[in-house]
Design an enzyme around this catalytic site. Structure first.
Site, mmCIF file in Angstrom:
data_model
loop_
_atom_site.group_PDB
_atom_site.id
_atom_site.type_symbol
_atom_site.label_atom_id
_atom_site.label_comp_id
_atom_site.label_asym_id
_atom_site.label_seq_id
_atom_site.Cartn_x
_atom_site.Cartn_y
_atom_site.Cartn_z
ATOM 1 N N THR A 8 0.836 -1.202 0.000
ATOM 2 C CA THR A 8 0.000 0.000 0.000
ATOM 3 C C THR A 8 0.866 1.245 0.000
ATOM 4 O O THR A 8 1.968 1.242 0.542
ATOM 5 C CB THR A 8 -0.953 0.048 1.205
ATOM 6 N N ASP A 70 -7.522 -3.852 -0.294
ATOM 7 C CA ASP A 70 -8.378 -2.989 -1.108
ATOM 8 C C ASP A 70 -9.656 -2.784 -0.324
ATOM 9 O O ASP A 70 -10.277 -3.737 0.150
ATOM 10 C CB ASP A 70 -8.662 -3.571 -2.486
ATOM 11 N N PHE A 153 -8.627 8.331 8.844
ATOM 12 C CA PHE A 153 -8.343 8.889 7.521
ATOM 13 C C PHE A 153 -9.566 8.656 6.638
ATOM 14 O O PHE A 153 -10.562 8.075 7.079
ATOM 15 C CB PHE A 153 -7.090 8.239 6.909
ATOM 16 N N GLY A 154 -9.483 9.090 5.402
ATOM 17 C CA GLY A 154 -10.542 8.806 4.427
ATOM 18 C C GLY A 154 -11.885 9.381 4.842
ATOM 19 O O GLY A 154 -12.007 10.568 5.137
ATOM 20 N N TYR A 155 -12.888 8.526 4.881
ATOM 21 C CA TYR A 155 -14.264 8.941 5.177
ATOM 22 C C TYR A 155 -14.599 8.824 6.667
ATOM 23 O O TYR A 155 -15.762 8.959 7.043
ATOM 24 C CB TYR A 155 -15.243 8.068 4.382
ATOM 25 N N HIS A 181 -13.533 -2.664 9.531
ATOM 26 C CA HIS A 181 -13.540 -3.618 8.426
ATOM 27 C C HIS A 181 -12.161 -4.254 8.256
ATOM 28 O O HIS A 181 -12.014 -5.443 8.045
ATOM 29 C CB HIS A 181 -13.959 -2.895 7.140
HETATM 30 O O1 LIG Z 1 -12.665 6.494 6.323
HETATM 31 C C1 LIG Z 1 -12.069 5.513 5.923
HETATM 32 N N1 LIG Z 1 -11.579 4.624 6.825
HETATM 33 C C2 LIG Z 1 -10.987 3.489 6.504
HETATM 34 O O2 LIG Z 1 -10.565 2.705 7.362
HETATM 35 C C3 LIG Z 1 -10.862 3.242 5.108
HETATM 36 N N2 LIG Z 1 -10.353 2.240 4.418
HETATM 37 C C4 LIG Z 1 -10.489 2.575 3.135
HETATM 38 N N3 LIG Z 1 -11.099 3.770 3.001
HETATM 39 C C5 LIG Z 1 -11.408 4.497 1.762
HETATM 40 O O3 LIG Z 1 -11.231 3.662 0.674
HETATM 41 C C6 LIG Z 1 -10.070 4.024 -0.072
HETATM 42 C C7 LIG Z 1 -9.256 2.814 -0.319
HETATM 43 O O4 LIG Z 1 -8.937 2.665 -1.670
HETATM 44 P P1 LIG Z 1 -7.771 1.658 -2.035
HETATM 45 O O5 LIG Z 1 -8.031 0.369 -1.308
HETATM 46 O O6 LIG Z 1 -7.549 1.580 -3.465
HETATM 47 O O7 LIG Z 1 -6.508 2.315 -1.335
HETATM 48 P P2 LIG Z 1 -5.590 3.524 -1.769
HETATM 49 O O8 LIG Z 1 -5.661 3.737 -3.255
HETATM 50 O O9 LIG Z 1 -5.892 4.683 -0.901
HETATM 51 O O10 LIG Z 1 -4.145 2.952 -1.396
HETATM 52 P P3 LIG Z 1 -3.456 1.577 -1.942
HETATM 53 O O11 LIG Z 1 -3.506 0.604 -0.810
HETATM 54 O O12 LIG Z 1 -4.235 1.094 -3.131
HETATM 55 O O13 LIG Z 1 -2.042 1.949 -2.272
HETATM 56 C C8 LIG Z 1 -9.289 4.975 0.827
HETATM 57 O O14 LIG Z 1 -8.489 5.868 0.096
HETATM 58 C C9 LIG Z 1 -10.408 5.644 1.594
HETATM 59 O O15 LIG Z 1 -10.978 6.652 0.803
HETATM 60 C C10 LIG Z 1 -11.340 4.197 4.205
HETATM 61 N N4 LIG Z 1 -11.916 5.324 4.601
HETATM 62 MG MG LIG Z 2 -5.637 2.190 -4.473
#
Ligand SMILES: O=c1[nH]c(=O)c2ncn([C@@H]3O[C@H](COP(=O)(O)OP(=O)(O)OP(=O)(O)O)[C@@H](O)[C@H]3O)c2[nH]1
Ligand SMILES: [Mg+2]
Length: 201
Positions: A8, A70, A153-155, A181
């Site tokens: 990641t 993911d 982070f994120g949402y 999750h």
């Molecule tokens: O509030 C949140 N709490 C969490 O615990 C969480 N986990 C995931 N998310 C959202 O979902 C996307 C993942 O997308 P994703 O799996 O493609 O990851 P990413 O692109 O950010 O990084 P990478 O692992 O692919 O390098 C993230 O960016 C977030 O917007 C979260 N939001």
């Molecule tokens: Mg990603």
């Protein structure tokens, strides 16, 4: 110390994996430690497909056991969006604030009983010359009308965790890392750790 590679580039996820693997005696390395590794295009239509793409590509490249995550937010009133597009919902710049604003805007006027949602996480484990494994976990919630809390982070600031009666961003890491999750998927993975991380891997 034993070492585990998580494929990641997301610093929020990376922090949580460090916290969750530390008690098991694993030092976590992420792609932030391997700056030359290219981005893997997330072309799958499910979290599991994308997790497998990331883990298997990076495992082949490094010839090591690699775990990937993911994950994303699934909102019922938005027919499951943002889903696999969660990171880039408001555009390729992957901005958490813009992403939250877009979800809040799309849910304007929708009452709380119809704002149900869940976070979903698929973890994939790719092992050189062996079949890959996947593990999934979810966390149920409701989308708030405004942000609350500073953790995570994120949402997280707009996701109300029914079980805890708090926004995810109001929960300190030691709580989030028990109920999220990601934590729920990781619990399943940990049960398999002895077979996955046998000597030589
Ligand atoms: O509030 C949140 N709490 C969490 O615990 C969480 N986990 C995931 N998310 C959202 O979902 C996307 C993942 O997308 P994703 O799996 O493609 O990851 P990413 O692109 O950010 O990084 P990478 O692992 O692919 O390098 C993230 O960016 C977030 O917007 C979260 N939001
Ligand atoms: Mg990603």
């Amino acid at each position: 110390m034993k070492e585990i590679i998580i494929a990641t580039k997301n610093t929020g996820k990376a922090k949580e994996f460090v916290q969750m693997f530390a008690p098991l005696g694993y030092e976590v390395r992420t792609l932030i430690d391997f700056p030359d590794v290219p981005d893997v295009e997330e072309t799958g239509s499910t979290f599991e497909e994308n997790a497998l793409l990331k883990a298997e590509t990076i495992s082949k490249l490094l010839n090591r056991v690699v775990i990937s995550d993911d994950s994303g937010l699934v909102v019922d009133a938005l027919n499951g969006r943002p889903g696999v597009y969660s990171a880039r919902y408001a555009g390729e710049q992957k901005n958490d604030q813009d992403n939250m604003d877009k979800v809040l805007r799309e849910l304007e006027g929708i009452p709380s009983e119809e704002r149900t949602a869940r976070f979903c996480c698929a973890l994939a484990v790719a092992i050189p010359n062996e079949a890959s494994l996947t593990f999934t976990g979810t966390c149920e919630g409701v989308i708030l009308e405004e942000r609350r809390g500073e953790y995570g982070f994120g949402y997280d600031p707009i996701f109300y965790v029914v079980e805890e009666q708090k926004a995810m961003a109001e929960l300190p890491p030691e709580i989030k890392n028990k109920i999220s999750h990601r934590a729920n998927a990781l619990k399943k993975l940990k049960e398999q750790l002895p077979t996955v991380f046998k000597e030589g891997n």
